[in-house]
Motif scaffolding. Structure first.
Motif, PDB file in Angstrom:
ATOM      1  N   ALA A  75       0.847  -1.196   0.000  1.00  0.00           N
ATOM      2  CA  ALA A  75       0.000   0.000   0.000  1.00  0.00           C
ATOM      3  C   ALA A  75       0.888   1.253   0.000  1.00  0.00           C
ATOM      4  N   LEU A  76       0.267   2.400   0.213  1.00  0.00           N
ATOM      5  CA  LEU A  76       0.993   3.685   0.171  1.00  0.00           C
ATOM      6  C   LEU A  76       0.914   4.406   1.523  1.00  0.00           C
ATOM      7  N   PHE A  77       1.879   5.288   1.760  1.00  0.00           N
ATOM      8  CA  PHE A  77       1.848   6.108   2.979  1.00  0.00           C
ATOM      9  C   PHE A  77       0.922   7.311   2.733  1.00  0.00           C
ATOM     10  N   ALA A  96      -4.193   2.785  -1.909  1.00  0.00           N
ATOM     11  CA  ALA A  96      -4.662   3.805  -2.846  1.00  0.00           C
ATOM     12  C   ALA A  96      -4.238   3.489  -4.276  1.00  0.00           C
ATOM     13  N   CYS A  97      -3.691   2.288  -4.492  1.00  0.00           N
ATOM     14  CA  CYS A  97      -3.295   1.911  -5.860  1.00  0.00           C
ATOM     15  C   CYS A  97      -3.995   0.619  -6.272  1.00  0.00           C
ATOM     16  N   GLY A  98      -4.839   0.089  -5.377  1.00  0.00           N
ATOM     17  CA  GLY A  98      -5.630  -1.099  -5.739  1.00  0.00           C
ATOM     18  C   GLY A  98      -4.887  -2.411  -5.665  1.00  0.00           C
ATOM     19  N   HIS A  99      -3.731  -2.443  -4.975  1.00  0.00           N
ATOM     20  CA  HIS A  99      -2.999  -3.710  -4.888  1.00  0.00           C
ATOM     21  C   HIS A  99      -3.769  -4.725  -4.029  1.00  0.00           C
ATOM     22  N   ASP A 100      -4.683  -4.211  -3.167  1.00  0.00           N
ATOM     23  CA  ASP A 100      -5.595  -5.101  -2.437  1.00  0.00           C
ATOM     24  C   ASP A 100      -6.459  -5.879  -3.434  1.00  0.00           C
ATOM     25  N   ASP A 130       6.504  -4.275  -2.042  1.00  0.00           N
ATOM     26  CA  ASP A 130       7.211  -3.047  -2.452  1.00  0.00           C
ATOM     27  C   ASP A 130       7.262  -2.758  -3.952  1.00  0.00           C
ATOM     28  N   GLU A 131       6.099  -2.718  -4.566  1.00  0.00           N
ATOM     29  CA  GLU A 131       6.045  -2.244  -5.958  1.00  0.00           C
ATOM     30  C   GLU A 131       6.216  -0.742  -6.007  1.00  0.00           C
ATOM     31  N   GLU A 132       5.592  -0.042  -5.039  1.00  0.00           N
ATOM     32  CA  GLU A 132       5.512   1.430  -5.112  1.00  0.00           C
ATOM     33  C   GLU A 132       6.888   2.108  -5.144  1.00  0.00           C
ATOM     34  N   HIS A 133       7.892   1.511  -4.489  1.00  0.00           N
ATOM     35  CA  HIS A 133       9.230   2.109  -4.515  1.00  0.00           C
ATOM     36  C   HIS A 133      10.114   1.458  -5.576  1.00  0.00           C
ATOM     37  N   LEU A 357      -5.618   6.936  -9.062  1.00  0.00           N
ATOM     38  CA  LEU A 357      -4.690   6.163  -8.223  1.00  0.00           C
ATOM     39  C   LEU A 357      -3.877   7.133  -7.357  1.00  0.00           C
ATOM     40  N   HIS A 358      -3.472   6.685  -6.197  1.00  0.00           N
ATOM     41  CA  HIS A 358      -2.649   7.452  -5.242  1.00  0.00           C
ATOM     42  C   HIS A 358      -3.406   8.649  -4.670  1.00  0.00           C
ATOM     43  N   ASN A 359      -4.734   8.631  -4.757  1.00  0.00           N
ATOM     44  CA  ASN A 359      -5.559   9.688  -4.185  1.00  0.00           C
ATOM     45  C   ASN A 359      -6.151   9.169  -2.875  1.00  0.00           C
TER      46      ASN A 359
HETATM   47 ZN   LIG Z   1       0.907   2.922  -7.209  1.00  0.00          ZN
END
Ligand SMILES: [Zn+2]
Ligand SMILES: [Zn+2]
Length: 385
Positions: A75-77, A96-100, A130-133, A357-359
């Motif tokens: 997920a995201l911070f 916030a990116c739908g990885h769930d 850790d996809e986001e980073h 995404l990311h909102n």
């Molecule tokens: Zn993302």
């Protein structure tokens, strides 16, 4: 067709994961939830690959062909602003990116395939942290993902707000851009603002560099074949009201669609920085760090994607030659090693799926869980016959 009970289960799993988001490589609850679900379906589970990544292995028949299906778990911070019942219970973290949703869809497909066992070959369910980073896919590769498991081709899927609900977009070749950050430190000589002749002014030099860098896209790259974005995002000095500074730090971000273009950009950047600094008598340090490679889909594997999606949703809902996107994705690291393809599944355009995404108000659209899972099942049936 998927069992209606499985559809309900997937929504439950998705909302559970949404409630307890975890970030980066630290996804112990998420990984444990996924591993236990896979085990409950009778799937062999390998944990802790690339720190907390999971691989589920499902073999059927005597075929030696294999397919790798990948979902991301992190997920995201971001502090979630939604008020619905399944909102984040981990303050400051949010799916916030739908990885769930990606994890729930792949679990749904795993459950269905483990029950039906009507394919011939091996399916590898890859759940990465850790996809986001941009680090999780590489960490799993470095930990032997493709040596420990014989995987012929890899596939992945990302939801896309703004794309009609349940539609699929894909293209062969470059789908998403690379992402690199750069830092340029210009060291001059500071002075009193009233006596600029005593300085080597890094602001004037740095400003010339900012303008010079604009010529890379417009004058060094092919307009047709080498699309790129170079953005200066920060210009920091140690000057003050009546002081010409001694140093300027310029930071920015660049994106492009092939590794060749990226090398060209890096070479031209350094040439421009070195030339301008030399003419001004300033010193420089230049550093470019690549975070994401460009996401490049294999042409043959992309045909498999189009074929499977067409069977599930119909050709009128499949865009087989969509425009490339300037966002990035770390599945690109897997695509550098294995033939594969990455596709986008429409999260919808209305209030329930259209939020970006990311909102902090984003939510994965549960109505596409079944389509995603069915697409995975279809791919397996088509490829492992
Ligand atoms: Zn993302
Ligand atoms: Zn994502």
């Amino acid at each position: 067709m998927l069992d209606p009970h499985l559809m309900t289960q997937m929504t439950k799993w998705r909302r559970h994961l949404h409630r307890f988001p975890e970030c980066g490589f630290e996804v112990p609850l998420t990984a444990d939830f996924i591993a236990k679900k896979l085990e409950s379906f009778g799937i062999e589970v390998h944990r802790n690959i690339g720190q907390q990544g999971i691989v589920g292995v499902l073999c059927c028949g005597n075929g030696s062909s294999s397919i790798g299906l990948r979902a991301d778990m992190d997920a995201l911070f971001i502090h979630e602003e939604n008020q619905f019942e399944h909102r984040s219970q981990h303050d400051g973290k949010m799916h916030a990116c739908g990885h769930d949703g990606h994890s729930a869809m792949l679990l749904g497909a795993a459950c269905h395939l483990a029950k039906e066992k009507n394919f011939n070959g091996n399916v590898y369910f890859i759940f990465q942290p850790d996809e986001e980073h941009g680090r999780g896919a590489q960490a799993m590769i470095d930990d032997g993902l493709f040596e420990r498991f014989h995987i012929d081709a890899v596939y992945s899927l990302h939801n896309m707000p703004g794309l009609a609900e349940g539609h699929l977009s894909v293209r062969s070749g470059s789908l998403m851009a690379s992402e690199s950050s750069f830092e340029i430190i210009v060291s001059g000589i500071g002075s009193h603002a009233a006596m600029p002749h005593c300085s080597v002014d890094p602001i004037v030099t740095g400003s010339q560099i900012v303008l010079g860098l604009q010529t890379i896209v417009s004058r060094n790259l092919s307009t047709i074949a080498e699309k790129a974005v170079i953005s200066i995002c920060e210009f920091i000095t140690n000057g003050t009201v009546n002081v010409i500074p001694s140093e300027v730090i310029i930071k920015g971000d660049c994106r492009c669609f092939t590794e060749d273009t990226l090398q060209k950009i890096e070479k031209n950047m350094e040439r421009i920085v070195a030339g301008i600094c030399q003419s001004a008598g300033a010193q420089y340090k230049f550093n470019l760090t690549n975070t994401f490679y460009p996401t490049i889909n294999n042409a043959k594997i992309t045909q498999h994607v189009i074929q499977a999606a067409t069977k599930v949703i119909g050709s009128d809902k499949v865009d087989s030659n969509c425009l490339p996107l300037t966002i990035s994705e770390d599945f690109s690291s897997m695509l550098r090693i294995k033939p594969g393809s990455y596709a986008l599944l429409g999260n919808g355009t209305t209030s329930s799926g259209g939020c970006a995404l990311h909102n902090s108000k984003y939510d994965f659209n549960d109505r596409i869980l079944g389509i995603g899972a069915q697409y995975w099942v279809q791919l397996v049936h088509d490829q492992l016959t």
